[in-house]
Design a protein around this motif. Sequence first.
Motif, PDB file in Angstrom:
ATOM      1  N   THR A   1      53.898  48.875  24.900  1.00 38.99           N
ATOM      2  CA  THR A   1      53.386  47.977  23.858  1.00 38.99           C
ATOM      3  C   THR A   1      52.292  47.064  24.394  1.00 38.99           C
ATOM      4  N   VAL A   2      52.435  46.658  25.642  1.00 34.38           N
ATOM      5  CA  VAL A   2      51.422  45.794  26.261  1.00 34.38           C
ATOM      6  C   VAL A   2      50.136  46.580  26.477  1.00 34.38           C
ATOM      7  N   GLY A   3      50.267  47.777  27.055  1.00 32.71           N
ATOM      8  CA  GLY A   3      49.099  48.609  27.302  1.00 32.71           C
ATOM      9  C   GLY A   3      48.347  48.947  26.030  1.00 32.71           C
ATOM     10  N   GLN A   4      49.094  49.258  24.962  1.00 27.17           N
ATOM     11  CA  GLN A   4      48.466  49.597  23.687  1.00 27.17           C
ATOM     12  C   GLN A   4      47.719  48.403  23.094  1.00 27.17           C
ATOM     13  N   THR A   5      48.330  47.224  23.195  1.00 32.18           N
ATOM     14  CA  THR A   5      47.693  46.019  22.652  1.00 32.18           C
ATOM     15  C   THR A   5      46.431  45.669  23.439  1.00 32.18           C
ATOM     16  N   LEU A   6      46.497  45.808  24.753  1.00 28.59           N
ATOM     17  CA  LEU A   6      45.319  45.544  25.583  1.00 28.59           C
ATOM     18  C   LEU A   6      44.185  46.511  25.235  1.00 28.59           C
ATOM     19  N   ALA A   7      44.537  47.780  25.036  1.00 35.72           N
ATOM     20  CA  ALA A   7      43.529  48.783  24.681  1.00 35.72           C
ATOM     21  C   ALA A   7      42.907  48.463  23.320  1.00 35.72           C
ATOM     22  N   MET A   8      43.731  47.992  22.385  1.00 33.96           N
ATOM     23  CA  MET A   8      43.228  47.637  21.059  1.00 33.96           C
ATOM     24  C   MET A   8      42.297  46.430  21.128  1.00 33.96           C
ATOM     25  N   LEU A   9      42.648  45.462  21.963  1.00 34.59           N
ATOM     26  CA  LEU A   9      41.800  44.280  22.126  1.00 34.59           C
ATOM     27  C   LEU A   9      40.451  44.675  22.716  1.00 34.59           C
TER      28      LEU A   9
ATOM     29  N   ALA B   1      43.996  34.076  38.280  1.00 36.87           N
ATOM     30  CA  ALA B   1      44.945  34.691  39.220  1.00 36.87           C
ATOM     31  C   ALA B   1      46.248  35.020  38.500  1.00 36.87           C
ATOM     32  N   ASP B   2      46.722  34.109  37.662  1.00 34.02           N
ATOM     33  CA  ASP B   2      47.936  34.360  36.869  1.00 34.02           C
ATOM     34  C   ASP B   2      47.724  35.561  35.948  1.00 34.02           C
ATOM     35  N   PHE B   3      46.564  35.596  35.325  1.00 33.83           N
ATOM     36  CA  PHE B   3      46.237  36.656  34.364  1.00 33.83           C
ATOM     37  C   PHE B   3      46.214  38.012  35.047  1.00 33.83           C
ATOM     38  N   ARG B   4      45.522  38.097  36.191  1.00 31.93           N
ATOM     39  CA  ARG B   4      45.437  39.379  36.897  1.00 31.93           C
ATOM     40  C   ARG B   4      46.812  39.833  37.384  1.00 31.93           C
ATOM     41  N   LYS B   5      47.595  38.881  37.891  1.00 31.66           N
ATOM     42  CA  LYS B   5      48.928  39.226  38.382  1.00 31.66           C
ATOM     43  C   LYS B   5      49.798  39.759  37.241  1.00 31.66           C
ATOM     44  N   ALA B   6      49.689  39.140  36.082  1.00 30.94           N
ATOM     45  CA  ALA B   6      50.474  39.587  34.927  1.00 30.94           C
ATOM     46  C   ALA B   6      50.012  40.958  34.448  1.00 30.94           C
ATOM     47  N   LEU B   7      48.696  41.224  34.517  1.00 34.44           N
ATOM     48  CA  LEU B   7      48.185  42.541  34.146  1.00 34.44           C
ATOM     49  C   LEU B   7      48.779  43.615  35.056  1.00 34.44           C
ATOM     50  N   ASP B   8      48.785  43.327  36.353  1.00 33.47           N
ATOM     51  CA  ASP B   8      49.354  44.288  37.304  1.00 33.47           C
ATOM     52  C   ASP B   8      50.840  44.529  37.027  1.00 33.47           C
ATOM     53  N   LYS B   9      51.525  43.486  36.624  1.00 31.29           N
ATOM     54  CA  LYS B   9      52.974  43.560  36.434  1.00 31.29           C
ATOM     55  C   LYS B   9      53.374  44.205  35.106  1.00 31.29           C
ATOM     56  N   HIS B  10      52.638  43.887  34.031  1.00 26.94           N
ATOM     57  CA  HIS B  10      53.104  44.280  32.695  1.00 26.94           C
ATOM     58  C   HIS B  10      52.265  45.348  31.984  1.00 26.94           C
TER      59      HIS B  10
ATOM     60  N   GLU C   1      53.273  36.174  26.885  1.00 21.62           N
ATOM     61  CA  GLU C   1      52.276  35.200  27.342  1.00 21.62           C
ATOM     62  C   GLU C   1      51.010  35.911  27.826  1.00 21.62           C
ATOM     63  N   LEU C   2      51.189  37.073  28.444  1.00 21.56           N
ATOM     64  CA  LEU C   2      50.040  37.858  28.889  1.00 21.56           C
ATOM     65  C   LEU C   2      49.178  38.257  27.697  1.00 21.56           C
ATOM     66  N   LEU C   3      49.785  38.750  26.640  1.00 27.02           N
ATOM     67  CA  LEU C   3      49.028  39.198  25.478  1.00 27.02           C
ATOM     68  C   LEU C   3      48.327  38.028  24.780  1.00 27.02           C
ATOM     69  N   LYS C   4      48.962  36.876  24.780  1.00 24.62           N
ATOM     70  CA  LYS C   4      48.326  35.686  24.211  1.00 24.62           C
ATOM     71  C   LYS C   4      47.093  35.321  25.031  1.00 24.62           C
ATOM     72  N   ALA C   5      47.239  35.354  26.370  1.00 23.33           N
ATOM     73  CA  ALA C   5      46.120  35.041  27.255  1.00 23.33           C
ATOM     74  C   ALA C   5      45.013  36.088  27.114  1.00 23.33           C
ATOM     75  N   ALA C   6      45.409  37.360  26.987  1.00 23.05           N
ATOM     76  CA  ALA C   6      44.430  38.442  26.857  1.00 23.05           C
ATOM     77  C   ALA C   6      43.634  38.296  25.559  1.00 23.05           C
ATOM     78  N   THR C   7      44.297  37.896  24.505  1.00 23.96           N
ATOM     79  CA  THR C   7      43.614  37.689  23.230  1.00 23.96           C
ATOM     80  C   THR C   7      42.563  36.593  23.365  1.00 23.96           C
ATOM     81  N   ILE C   8      42.944  35.496  24.022  1.00 24.20           N
ATOM     82  CA  ILE C   8      42.000  34.396  24.259  1.00 24.20           C
ATOM     83  C   ILE C   8      40.847  34.887  25.129  1.00 24.20           C
ATOM     84  N   TYR C   9      41.175  35.658  26.167  1.00 23.18           N
ATOM     85  CA  TYR C   9      40.183  36.159  27.120  1.00 23.18           C
ATOM     86  C   TYR C   9      39.140  37.027  26.416  1.00 23.18           C
ATOM     87  N   PHE C  10      39.599  38.037  25.694  1.00 22.91           N
ATOM     88  CA  PHE C  10      38.681  38.966  25.029  1.00 22.91           C
ATOM     89  C   PHE C  10      37.878  38.285  23.926  1.00 22.91           C
TER      90      PHE C  10
END
Length: 285
Positions: A261-269, A247-256, A184-193
């Motif tokens: 795989t999450v870190g790599q996907t975020l870096a790619m985005l 707030a949900d997004f930031r909390k999930a970033l801190d957690k995951h 769910e974090l990666l889905k939200a991050a994709t929308i965010y970016f």
Amino acid sequence: MPSVSTSATLAALAASCTLLFYGASRLTKKETTAPSFNDIDEIDDDDVITPDDVIAIFDKLFLQMQNVVMQLSQQVQQLQMAGQMIPEKQLRQLLKGEFERALTQLQAQVFEDNDVDADCLEEATWEFLENEDEYPKVKKAVERFQKLYDSISGEEVAGWRPGTKKDSGPSGATAASKDLSPEELLKAATIYFETITKKMVEIAKNYKEEGRDLKNPQVSQQFQMEASTDANEAAEDAMKETGVTMADFRKALDKHSRIPTVGQTLAMLQMKQQQELMASGIPMM
């Protein structure tokens, strides 16, 4: 652009502020004692804090502290690339401390440059925000800065006003928190970016159509100010449509975010975003 874990693209004003209402809509820039009613007519127009003064000060602090955030983000990235991993809670504390130390130094100079007293600025700011519909530009400048602080501290102060709890939203109501899974974090991050990228490209296109050169330092600053607000608001709204708050997004970033795989996907985005912005002729901070 700062890294996603340290920038949601602003520090909260002191919570103990007491507004002074003495029959004037503007307050003096520097004073050691509160004026009496008989003194009001004698106040020089050059010695009062206007909405434009508040906007100019918060805009200047925002631009300077945004650079601080970028520098802190780069330092964290360098540490991570060197293999030094800092626990998220400790990292937040370190970033918040560095941010507040830099702010203390910078704001003293900004206040001096604008010939204002910190207490008077605070009082005037809250007074204008009591009538935020009348002063929308003040509201925008203050909340942009509050959101920058949010992104570093992990706290929720954007939209905060005297009389509301710090952990509540602008209306004073505490929003229910939602735990996001890594997926769910990666889905939200994709929308965010993607939303931020789309909005920034749109704003840049409007600037170019108006004949405004983004390579001009002053124009670039204006663009960054506008984009940092409008693009992030658009991204927040897009996530809210899926039931995810900042707030949900930031909390999930801190957690995951430390999951490989999450870190790599975020870096790619983030890398994809930077490439698209550069291809559109948008200057990087």
